[in-house]
Design a protein around this motif. Structure first.
Motif, mmCIF file in Angstrom:
data_model
loop_
_atom_site.group_PDB
_atom_site.id
_atom_site.type_symbol
_atom_site.label_atom_id
_atom_site.label_comp_id
_atom_site.label_asym_id
_atom_site.label_seq_id
_atom_site.Cartn_x
_atom_site.Cartn_y
_atom_site.Cartn_z
ATOM 1 N N ARG A 169 0.811 -1.217 0.000
ATOM 2 C CA ARG A 169 0.000 0.000 0.000
ATOM 3 C C ARG A 169 0.847 1.272 0.000
ATOM 4 N NH1 ARG A 169 -5.127 -0.481 0.576
ATOM 5 N NH2 ARG A 169 -5.351 1.609 1.480
ATOM 6 N N HIS A 170 2.050 1.194 0.559
ATOM 7 C CA HIS A 170 2.947 2.351 0.556
ATOM 8 C C HIS A 170 4.314 1.890 1.019
ATOM 9 C CE1 HIS A 170 2.854 2.595 4.988
ATOM 10 N NE2 HIS A 170 1.567 2.334 4.888
ATOM 11 N N PHE A 171 5.337 2.713 0.729
ATOM 12 C CA PHE A 171 6.680 2.419 1.203
ATOM 13 C C PHE A 171 6.744 2.583 2.722
ATOM 14 C CE2 PHE A 171 8.006 4.031 -3.185
ATOM 15 C CZ PHE A 171 8.163 2.743 -3.693
ATOM 16 N N GLU A 172 7.635 1.829 3.366
ATOM 17 C CA GLU A 172 7.710 1.840 4.825
ATOM 18 C C GLU A 172 8.201 3.167 5.385
ATOM 19 O OE1 GLU A 172 10.020 -1.379 6.273
ATOM 20 O OE2 GLU A 172 8.596 -2.939 5.667
ATOM 21 N N TYR A 173 8.952 3.920 4.606
ATOM 22 C CA TYR A 173 9.573 5.128 5.125
ATOM 23 C C TYR A 173 8.686 6.370 4.963
ATOM 24 C CZ TYR A 173 10.833 5.411 0.156
ATOM 25 O OH TYR A 173 10.788 5.437 -1.212
ATOM 26 N N VAL A 174 7.445 6.191 4.523
ATOM 27 C CA VAL A 174 6.544 7.325 4.380
ATOM 28 C C VAL A 174 5.405 7.226 5.399
ATOM 29 C CG1 VAL A 174 7.025 7.432 1.917
ATOM 30 C CG2 VAL A 174 4.949 6.284 2.708
ATOM 31 N N VAL A 189 11.740 5.392 10.386
ATOM 32 C CA VAL A 189 12.342 4.586 9.332
ATOM 33 C C VAL A 189 12.628 5.511 8.163
ATOM 34 C CG1 VAL A 189 12.021 2.651 7.749
ATOM 35 C CG2 VAL A 189 11.070 2.540 10.062
ATOM 36 N N LYS A 190 13.891 5.647 7.814
ATOM 37 C CA LYS A 190 14.274 6.604 6.771
ATOM 38 C C LYS A 190 14.769 5.871 5.531
ATOM 39 C CE LYS A 190 15.626 10.072 10.202
ATOM 40 N NZ LYS A 190 16.718 10.907 10.729
ATOM 41 N N PRO A 191 14.554 6.451 4.361
ATOM 42 C CA PRO A 191 15.115 5.836 3.154
ATOM 43 C C PRO A 191 16.625 5.913 3.173
ATOM 44 C CG PRO A 191 14.260 8.022 2.660
ATOM 45 C CD PRO A 191 13.864 7.714 4.077
ATOM 46 N N THR A 192 17.235 4.936 2.570
ATOM 47 C CA THR A 192 18.694 4.904 2.545
ATOM 48 C C THR A 192 19.247 5.045 1.141
ATOM 49 O OG1 THR A 192 18.604 2.487 2.447
ATOM 50 C CG2 THR A 192 18.883 3.488 4.604
#
Length: 621
Positions: A50-55, A589-592
């Motif tokens: 449903r969506h990326f984890e970092y959003v 949780v941030k994008p890397t």
């Protein structure tokens, strides 16, 4: 995820690394269809994600995000050789067929394309477009737009596209909403990944205009933002498109939250710093090490309203180096390039000028498993042995190491003596304090720089060159002129950069290091490398049958590049040093991967933080 049954061991291994094995994948007629594509492990997200984890899928929309650049712009077309476009304008106003995930190294998921199909032999890739995809004027994004974009970028775009798409023979319509790219050769695993990230441009807009000319006219677009205001060379304002067709897709949910993104441009880096401190800029990527160490010792930082943070690098770093222009006769001899490299005292520069903040670049694939380290492995040697007579013999039995010092003037003397020895071996002799060639020409070097700060770092290098008889000087120009000269190769030496390398390198290596691109103005082969060994190893990278083979070929190519001293590797920060005002929300949780800090598409304006910051700034001004 459920692993499908009924495959041979080969196909199972193949699809674990290319298409996500899942219940939604369609496998017929020896081709395989899925919702995403990866070149590194397995897809993280299932077809029904449903969506990326970092959003934050419920992030509020609104507010303005202002980022400051220390350069300028004179065109809004980022796809051609002419002009100096704003950084990453295409990521804001145009969509691609598929889009990368910010928490995977090499994975893409459907955007304009809802699915991707690939045959077992990688001879083509096919995309099925979403029927709901629309341009900002409400007209549909069509297969004809995709085909027009491909043909236009390949014929009129910058050399980057001509190189990336060189092995794509054609784009053909295979259905009302499907388009296929047929490849020149089979088994090029990365080419499908490249085509998945092709931007799509509106045919009806661009076919009536000169695509290959710079322009400041805001174009028809279809991405999450449109251009709202242009102040040439000074400021660019993007506004969020309320009825953006893809706003609720899984790849976009929780992203693109700012109503406006403002990019301000400053020719004076000190003025940009003052704009941040004054609160006129929301975020600054700090490029001056001394300023990073001492410049943010201010009440706003101590009070927690201005955040100073080192964002962690994950994956390849930028490659930065002092480039030799190999088109110049004086740089043709490797011994001359190696000698000049010995005059660059990184340890002294880092300690004295950078306050010890930087690390030395050691590879074109720094911070990854692709970097050449130590002595070559057996797999690397097998690739290198056929070219033994074309390579420096040291490459076979020695680890590549940069000249080092103990950061003292005395420590530099040994390197300078070695430099003089190399120059004498290359046919130079010292006369009246000058290095003179056998043809009677003095060895002279001009270093082209665009950032005044870099002049401080280059000055001790200039002094060391003079000590070994090389007359060297610095020429300082603005960023627009520097960009033009890099496109046209008008320099002796310059501080150059290569964007972080993909973890699964492929055809882009031809355009960065391949002989065919050496004389293509606007190509990324700015050094002018023409080396048949490099060319051969690039093909080994492109057509590697497995991850192990790709790693070995990439490391071997890295060694060849390093041992030829095509550039002097300089420095990189251990992370991305940023200072930003505490008015934003973001997930823990941030994008890397692929974190474009000038966009910050996963951030949002936090109303409570924003109100508190405004109160603080009003009280302290």
């Amino acid at each position: 995820m459920r692993i499908p049954t009924g495959y041979t061991a080969f196909l199972l291994a193949f699809f674990c690394s290319i298409l996500a094995p899942n219940t939604a994948a369609e496998n017929t007629n020896n081709h395989h269809t899925g919702h995403g594509l990866t070149l590194y492990g397995k897809l993280k997200y299932d077809p029904d994600f449903r969506h990326f984890e970092y959003v934050n899928p419920d992030a509020p929309k609104g507010g303005t995000y202002t980022f400051g650049f220390s350069n300028s712009f004179d065109s809004l077309n980022p796809y051609i050789i002419l002009g100096n476009p704003p950084q990453n304008i295409g990521n804001l106003i145009y969509d691609t067929l598929m889009t990368p995930a910010g928490d995977e190294p090499a994975s893409v998921y459907g955007l304009i394309a809802e699915s991707i199909a690939i045959p077992d032999d990688f001879s083509w890739v096919e995309f099925r477009l979403r029927e709901e995809a629309r341009w900002h004027d409400g007209s549909p994004i069509t297969v004809e737009d995709v085909i027009f974009t491909f043909n236009t970028l390949k014929e009129k775009g910058s050399p980057v596209f001509r190189s990336d798409y060189a092995d794509v023979m054609e784009a053909v319509k295979t259905g009302d909403n499907s388009v296929r790219f047929n490849f020149r050769e089979k088994h090029n695993r990365g080419l499908a990944y490249t085509m998945a990230q092709m931007p799509v441009l509106p045919k009806q807009y661009w076919e009536e205009r000169e695509f290959d000319k710079p322009t400041l006219e805001p174009p028809l677009s279809g991405g999450p933002y449109r251009i709202a205001r242009v102040d040439p060379g000074r400021s660019l304002t993007y506004e969020r498109v309320e009825n953006y067709w893809a706003r609720d897709l899984p790849v976009n949910r929780g992203r693109h939250n700012f109503d406006r993104i403002v990019h301000d441009f400053y020719r004076d880096i000190s003025v940009l710093y003052e704009a941040v401190i004054a609160g006129n800029i929301d975020l600054r990527w700090e490029t001056l090490p001394n300023q990073w160490v001492k410049g943010y010792d201010i009440p706003a930082v101590k009070d927690g309203y201005l955040i100073k943070e080192m964002l962690e690098f994950s994956g390849s770093t930028f490659y930065s180096g002092l480039y030799f222009n190999l088109r110049k006769e004086k740089f043709q001899d490797r011994r001359v390039r190696e000698a000049i490299s010995h005059a660059f005292d990184f340890e002294w520069i880092n300690k004295t000028i950078f306050s010890g903040q930087y690390k030395r670049v050691q590879s074109h694939f720094e911070n990854t498993e692709l970097a050449a380290r130590g002595k070559p492995s057996e797999a690397e040697l097998e690739l290198l042995k056929p070219f033994r007579d074309q390579l420096d013999p040291r490459i076979f039995n020695q680890p590549w190491q940069l000249p080092k010092t103990d950061a003292t003037q005395a420590g530099a003397r040994k390197n300078l003596r070695e430099a003089v020895t190399l120059l004498r071996e290359a046919g130079y002799s010292m006369k009246d304090g000058r290095m003179i060639s056998q043809q009677g020409k003095p060895l002279e070097v001009e270093i082209l720089l665009w950032d005044p700060f870099l002049e401080r770092a280059a000055a001790p290098f200039i002094d060391n060159l003079k000590r070994i008889g090389i007359r060297a000087k610095i020429r300082q120009i603005d960023t627009s002129e520097w960009a033009r000269r890099m496109r046209t190769f008008e320099f002796d030496m310059t501080q150059g950069f290569i964007q972080p390398m993909p973890l699964s390198p492929g055809t882009e290596q031809r355009e960065i290091f391949g002989s065919a691109s050496a004389d293509q103005q606007g190509s990324r082969n700015q050094m002018g490398i023409r080396n048949p060994v490099v060319d051969a190893l690039i093909e080994k990278i492109v057509y590697a049958e497995d991850r192990k083979s790709k790693i070995a070929a990439t490391r071997a190519m890295d060694r060849v590049l390093l041992w030829n001293f095509y550039s002097i590797p300089t420095w990189y920060a251990p992370g991305i040093p940023v200072a930003y005002w505490n008015r934003f929300g973001y997930m823990d949780v941030k994008p890397t991967w692929g974190r474009f800090i000038w966009i910050m598409s996963h951030w949002w304006v936090d109303p409570e933080k924003d109100a508190a910051l405004k109160k603080y700034l009003n009280e302290t001004r």
